[in-house]
Design a protein around this motif. Structure first.
Motif, PDB file in Angstrom:
ATOM      1  N   ARG A 192       0.845  -1.199   0.000  1.00 30.20           N
ATOM      2  CA  ARG A 192       0.000   0.000   0.000  1.00 30.20           C
ATOM      3  C   ARG A 192       0.874   1.242   0.000  1.00 30.20           C
ATOM      4  O   ARG A 192       2.011   1.207   0.474  1.00 30.20           O
ATOM      5  CB  ARG A 192      -0.912   0.028   1.239  1.00 30.20           C
ATOM      6  N   ASN A 207       7.395  -3.175   7.872  1.00 27.42           N
ATOM      7  CA  ASN A 207       6.328  -4.091   8.259  1.00 27.42           C
ATOM      8  C   ASN A 207       6.642  -5.494   7.743  1.00 27.42           C
ATOM      9  O   ASN A 207       7.586  -5.710   6.997  1.00 27.42           O
ATOM     10  CB  ASN A 207       4.985  -3.623   7.697  1.00 27.42           C
ATOM     11  N   ALA A 231      -0.509  -8.098   6.539  1.00 25.02           N
ATOM     12  CA  ALA A 231      -1.843  -7.561   6.824  1.00 25.02           C
ATOM     13  C   ALA A 231      -2.134  -6.389   5.896  1.00 25.02           C
ATOM     14  O   ALA A 231      -1.242  -5.575   5.611  1.00 25.02           O
ATOM     15  CB  ALA A 231      -1.946  -7.111   8.283  1.00 25.02           C
ATOM     16  N   ASN A 232      -3.366  -6.284   5.456  1.00 25.87           N
ATOM     17  CA  ASN A 232      -3.756  -5.209   4.543  1.00 25.87           C
ATOM     18  C   ASN A 232      -4.136  -3.958   5.335  1.00 25.87           C
ATOM     19  O   ASN A 232      -5.273  -3.479   5.296  1.00 25.87           O
ATOM     20  CB  ASN A 232      -4.918  -5.670   3.658  1.00 25.87           C
ATOM     21  N   THR A 233      -3.169  -3.461   6.080  1.00 29.21           N
ATOM     22  CA  THR A 233      -3.326  -2.242   6.870  1.00 29.21           C
ATOM     23  C   THR A 233      -2.052  -1.417   6.721  1.00 29.21           C
ATOM     24  O   THR A 233      -1.017  -1.922   6.295  1.00 29.21           O
ATOM     25  CB  THR A 233      -3.543  -2.561   8.357  1.00 29.21           C
ATOM     26  N   SER A 234      -2.133  -0.149   7.106  1.00 29.81           N
ATOM     27  CA  SER A 234      -0.936   0.694   7.019  1.00 29.81           C
ATOM     28  C   SER A 234       0.164   0.183   7.937  1.00 29.81           C
ATOM     29  O   SER A 234       1.345   0.367   7.657  1.00 29.81           O
ATOM     30  CB  SER A 234      -1.286   2.145   7.373  1.00 29.81           C
TER      31      SER A 234
END
Length: 480
Positions: free
Chosen positions: A237, A244, A248-251
């Motif tokens: 992203r 990271n 996980a599909n988060t910031s």
């Protein structure tokens, strides 16, 4: 008052007769109670032949001449038993147990037992303790000895090192002449680290165990690869970070760059499984290099397959390239644009890139430059050309570009030196390909084949490939 307040020693009263009797009674009490040491505290019946001066702590349920004297100190003096009631805080050495006893709350217990009658606070909240050395403000417990023993009490023994927060350190440090040489523990986070140092200042992390997965990594040498036991997905992203783990599909979980995701996947042993890299909408300026990996694969990189222009690979230089051997990759759902220089996709070496749902924007070089045995497959794919380039597809040195049964759509008029160019035994295949031009057109040569290369239209004819001037062949090149 006839007796002293603590030991109840009798006073000699004024004008008392036989003063020696009172004095001797006090002397006998002192002889018993000062430096008090008893033979036992487990007898409830007096011994048959006690030694003169022997002392005992009377056990519970006493009988005989000890009746009603439970817990008292019994002393055999001058052929008779004398009894002394203990007071709070009295201490006595018990020879039968090799133990120091203390009288507290109506009972005798070992001073170090921690039970009723002990002095539980005697060794609590000490500022520091030094054993055979001097403790200080930092090293509040200091031991100087050849060895230290932490023993069990019948089962096992656990040593605890606790820290207040994840960013703190809880570790064991090994030193030479008070200079650090090795350290293991939770150093600055909650992963388990093993470090070494040649001088106490420069440190090298040799091994790390991840707190979340238990996986072992070797930061310096790289160490053994993680072997996949299931398919793996990484996320990229524009608000992510390459620090990271990408899982996980988060910031806070996703990677920032596609290259970091590729590098991470290529460090694995894929075994029989594959890796998918999901890329969120946005503009990604970093160049991408496809690399070899261990396992069957493939590695699939997915952007926005519905609207490829929303996932833009744009920058100076070629957007996608490859090492000399790069295995098999799949990519779909992207738009490529180059600024000033570079090709949209430039592959050279042994490997396969399978392409689909792609939009080719403006390009300073060629949209596709495939060389040296590399293969690009666009079979049954959907492609859009919206920007000009030197060439749409150029293959050389035994490379393959295959658009069999694909659909290629123009949504702008573009200019190429040639739409298709093949040289040095390369193959460019457009069999059953559909060119959907609409109101747009291509300015430039349709094709150019040379050096024993082949450009195939599947029998579509000389004007099948779009362009404004006729195609050509030379030096054994063939157009079918």
């Amino acid at each position: 008052m006839n007796d002293t307040p603590n030991l109840a020693l009798p006073y000699i009263l004024p004008a008392q007769a036989q003063k020696h009797v009172t004095h001797n009674e006090a002397i006998r009490a002192i002889d018993c109670l000062v430096h008090l040491s008893v033979a036992s505290r487990t007898l409830s019946v007096p011994p048959a032949t006690p030694d003169n001066g022997s002392r005992f702590i009377v056990a519970a349920d006493a009988s005989g001449s000890w009746t009603d004297h439970d817990g008292k100190v019994a002393a055999y003096q001058d052929g008779a038993w004398a009894f002394y009631g203990p007071q709070e805080g009295w201490r006595a050495w018990c020879a039968g147990e090799d133990a120091l006893l203390v009288y507290q709350d109506g009972a005798w217990t070992e001073l170090s037992s921690g039970g009723p009658g002990d002095l539980p606070d005697a060794f609590d909240n000490l500022t520091h303790v030094g054993i055979n050395t001097t403790a200080d403000v930092t090293n509040k417990l200091a031991i100087k000895s050849p060895a230290s023993l932490f023993d069990n009490t019948g089962n096992g023994h656990q040593q605890k090192i606790n820290k207040a927060a994840a960013a703190d350190t809880a570790s064991v440090l090994y030193q030479t002449n008070y200079s650090g040489r090795a350290e293991m523990g939770l150093a600055g986070d909650d992963d388990f680290h093993f470090k070494v140092s040649p001088d106490g200042s420069t440190w090298y992390e040799a091994l790390k165990i991840d707190r979340n997965t238990g996986r072992v990594s070797f930061p310096i040498s790289g160490g053994p690869r993680e072997v996949l036991t299931a398919n793996r997905t990484y996320y990229v992203r524009t608000d992510g970070s390459d620090s990271n783990n990408g899982l996980a599909n988060t910031s806070g979980g996703a990677f920032l760059t596609i290259q970091k995701a590729i590098d991470t996947a290529c460090a694995l042993d894929l075994s029989i499984y594959n890796v998918t890299i999901n890329v969120a909408d946005g503009t990604y300026a970093g160049a991408i290099t496809l690399k070899p990996y261990l396992g069957t694969g493939p590695i699939t990189i997915v952007g926005n397959t519905s609207t490829p222009g929303n996932c833009l690979l744009m920058g100076t230089g070629s957007r996608i390239s490859a090492e000399s051997t790069f295995a098999t990759y799949q990519m779909r759902g992207f738009e490529t644009q180059t600024v000033t220089s570079g090709n949209s996709i430039a592959l050279s070496g042994i490997g396969i890139l399978q392409l689909n749902n792609w939009r080719f924007g403006a390009c300073a070089g060629s949209h596709l430059r495939i060389d040296n045995g590399a293969r690009l497959h666009g079979k049954s794919g959907s492609f859009t050309i919206s920007g000009s380039a030197s060439y749409f597809a150029i293959g050389g040195y035994s490379a393959t570009i295959d658009f069999n049964n694909a659909t290629i759509t123009l949504d702008a008029s573009v200019t190429f030196t040639a739409t298709a160019y093949a040289q040095y035994m390369a193959l460019v295949n457009f069999q059953q390909t559909t060119f959907s031009l609409g109101a747009y057109g291509v300015t430039g040569q349709r094709y150019n084949a040379s050096g024993l290369s082949l450009i195939s239209s599947g029998g579509g004819g000389a004007s099948f490939i779009p362009g404004s001037t006729a195609g050509a062949t030379a030096s054994g090149g063939t157009y079918l």
